[in-house]
Design a protein around this motif. Structure first.
Motif, mmCIF file in Angstrom:
data_model
loop_
_atom_site.group_PDB
_atom_site.id
_atom_site.type_symbol
_atom_site.label_atom_id
_atom_site.label_comp_id
_atom_site.label_asym_id
_atom_site.label_seq_id
_atom_site.Cartn_x
_atom_site.Cartn_y
_atom_site.Cartn_z
ATOM 1 N N GLN A 43 0.820 -1.197 0.000
ATOM 2 C CA GLN A 43 0.000 0.000 0.000
ATOM 3 C C GLN A 43 0.859 1.255 0.000
ATOM 4 O OE1 GLN A 43 -3.047 0.128 3.002
ATOM 5 N NE2 GLN A 43 -3.600 -2.027 2.752
ATOM 6 N N ALA A 44 0.232 2.363 -0.366
ATOM 7 C CA ALA A 44 0.898 3.654 -0.291
ATOM 8 C C ALA A 44 0.989 4.106 1.165
ATOM 9 C CB ALA A 44 0.141 4.684 -1.116
ATOM 10 N N PRO A 45 1.936 4.975 1.463
ATOM 11 C CA PRO A 45 1.971 5.547 2.817
ATOM 12 C C PRO A 45 0.709 6.359 3.099
ATOM 13 C CG PRO A 45 4.040 5.916 1.662
ATOM 14 C CD PRO A 45 3.055 5.416 0.644
ATOM 15 N N PHE A 98 12.828 17.324 1.208
ATOM 16 C CA PHE A 98 12.225 16.373 2.134
ATOM 17 C C PHE A 98 13.182 15.221 2.381
ATOM 18 C CE2 PHE A 98 8.003 18.184 1.770
ATOM 19 C CZ PHE A 98 7.981 18.717 0.486
ATOM 20 N N THR A 99 13.260 14.776 3.630
ATOM 21 C CA THR A 99 13.973 13.539 3.921
ATOM 22 C C THR A 99 13.087 12.672 4.807
ATOM 23 O OG1 THR A 99 15.098 14.594 5.785
ATOM 24 C CG2 THR A 99 16.297 14.490 3.697
ATOM 25 N N PHE A 100 13.227 11.361 4.617
ATOM 26 C CA PHE A 100 12.500 10.380 5.411
ATOM 27 C C PHE A 100 13.485 9.612 6.282
ATOM 28 C CE2 PHE A 100 8.269 10.398 3.519
ATOM 29 C CZ PHE A 100 8.491 10.964 2.266
ATOM 30 N N SER B 35 4.151 16.205 -5.486
ATOM 31 C CA SER B 35 5.479 15.586 -5.484
ATOM 32 C C SER B 35 5.457 14.191 -6.078
ATOM 33 C CB SER B 35 6.001 15.468 -4.040
ATOM 34 O OG SER B 35 6.564 16.649 -3.569
ATOM 35 N N VAL B 37 7.420 10.640 -5.042
ATOM 36 C CA VAL B 37 8.201 9.956 -4.002
ATOM 37 C C VAL B 37 8.385 8.530 -4.478
ATOM 38 C CG1 VAL B 37 8.254 9.207 -1.591
ATOM 39 C CG2 VAL B 37 7.231 11.423 -2.184
ATOM 40 N N GLN B 39 10.112 4.414 -3.943
ATOM 41 C CA GLN B 39 10.484 3.394 -2.962
ATOM 42 C C GLN B 39 11.077 2.212 -3.700
ATOM 43 O OE1 GLN B 39 7.210 1.858 -0.513
ATOM 44 N NE2 GLN B 39 8.605 1.790 1.226
ATOM 45 N N TRP B 47 12.117 11.043 -1.437
ATOM 46 C CA TRP B 47 11.487 12.121 -2.195
ATOM 47 C C TRP B 47 12.271 12.372 -3.475
ATOM 48 C CZ3 TRP B 47 13.789 16.995 -3.112
ATOM 49 C CH2 TRP B 47 12.951 17.894 -3.807
ATOM 50 N N TYR B 94 5.419 6.954 -6.410
ATOM 51 C CA TYR B 94 4.142 7.464 -5.932
ATOM 52 C C TYR B 94 4.037 8.951 -6.253
ATOM 53 C CZ TYR B 94 4.035 3.339 -2.821
ATOM 54 O OH TYR B 94 4.025 2.060 -2.298
ATOM 55 N N TRP B 107 -1.952 10.385 -1.413
ATOM 56 C CA TRP B 107 -1.007 9.532 -2.138
ATOM 57 C C TRP B 107 -1.747 8.696 -3.173
ATOM 58 C CZ3 TRP B 107 4.324 8.758 -0.687
ATOM 59 C CH2 TRP B 107 4.727 9.485 0.442
ATOM 60 N N GLY B 108 -1.086 8.441 -4.301
ATOM 61 C CA GLY B 108 -1.587 7.477 -5.257
ATOM 62 C C GLY B 108 -1.157 6.084 -4.851
ATOM 63 N N GLN B 109 -1.533 5.103 -5.661
ATOM 64 C CA GLN B 109 -1.228 3.706 -5.330
ATOM 65 C C GLN B 109 0.146 3.272 -5.824
ATOM 66 O OE1 GLN B 109 -2.770 4.548 -8.052
ATOM 67 N NE2 GLN B 109 -1.912 3.211 -9.624
#
Lengths: 109, 117
Positions: A43-45, A98-100, B35, B37, B39, B47, B94, B107-109
């Motif tokens: 899933q997305a965050p 932005f940083t995570f 934005s 982002v 993963q 980001w 995303y 957020w999108g999927q």
């Protein structure tokens, strides 16, 4: 560049327990610019907390955020099955914008 | 209801190009700070780029000069043009939006981009 460190990497707890997640910044962070997200597998965050302590729309009050400067905390009361997930902190800055953090996984003990 | 739907992810060879799209509904893309982002598989969030409501653009160092963010207000769609792709660009991408430029509340999927020979 501000680096965010999250601890622990994995938190193993039982349903009903309280989870306390830490997010530490390498430099002071304006509290207005600190957010927390929940992400479940595939899933997305989802935004949980913004401004360090403000709950996003629709987020139950079992989730709370606190902290200032370089130390921030996400607390989850009375863990339910749907709360077992990955949690990320995020800050807004200058460069990069932005940083995570690397994330904390909350899993079932 | 706010909704974001990404598309365009694919398998592409190193050095290749790809354009991602993010169709918005329930709001106008020009009214939010939008934005991208990403993963990487099994990794955390990174980001990539942001376009401000006023049109300012910002990029992560890792994609600067290779990626371009844009929006088409008439189509209510956000884009990410990705050139000179590298294996390390492999990730789920995303699109995410915020009412401020401090965080992402929508957020999108996600759409998967794989860069491999």
């Amino acid at each position: 560049e501000i680096v965010l460190t999250q601890s622990p990497g994995t938190l193993s707890l039982s349903p009903g327990e309280r989870a306390t997640l830490s997010c530490r910044a390498s430099q002071n962070v304006n509290s207005a610019y600190l957010a927390w997200y929940q992400q479940k597998p595939g899933q997305a965050p989802r935004l949980l907390i913004y401004g360090a302590s403000r709950r996003a729309t629709g987020i139950p009050d079992k989730f709370s955020g606190s902290g200032s400067g370089t130390d921030f905390t996400l607390t989850i009361n009375r863990l339910e099955p749907e709360d077992f997930a990955m949690y990320y902190c995020q800050q807004f800055g200058s460069t990069p914008r932005f940083t995570f953090g690397p994330g904390t996984k909350v899993d079932v003990k | 209801e706010v909704q974001l739907v990404e598309s365009g992810g694919d398998l592409v060879r190193p050095g290749g190009s790809l354009r991602l799209s993010c169709a918005a509904s329930g709001f106008t893309v020009s009214s939010k700070y939008m934005s991208w982002v990403r993963q990487a598989p099994g990794k955390g969030l990174e980001w990539v780029s942001i376009i401000y409501t006023g049109g300012s653009l910002y990029y992560a160092d890792s994609v600067e000069a290779r990626f371009t963010i844009s929006r088409d207000n008439s189509k209510n769609t956000l884009y990410l043009q990705m050139n000179s792709l590298r294996p390390e660009d492999t990730a789920v991408y995303y699109c995410a939006g915020g009412d401020t430029d401090y965080y992402f509340d929508s957020w999108g999927q996600g759409t998967l981009v794989t860069v491999s020979s």
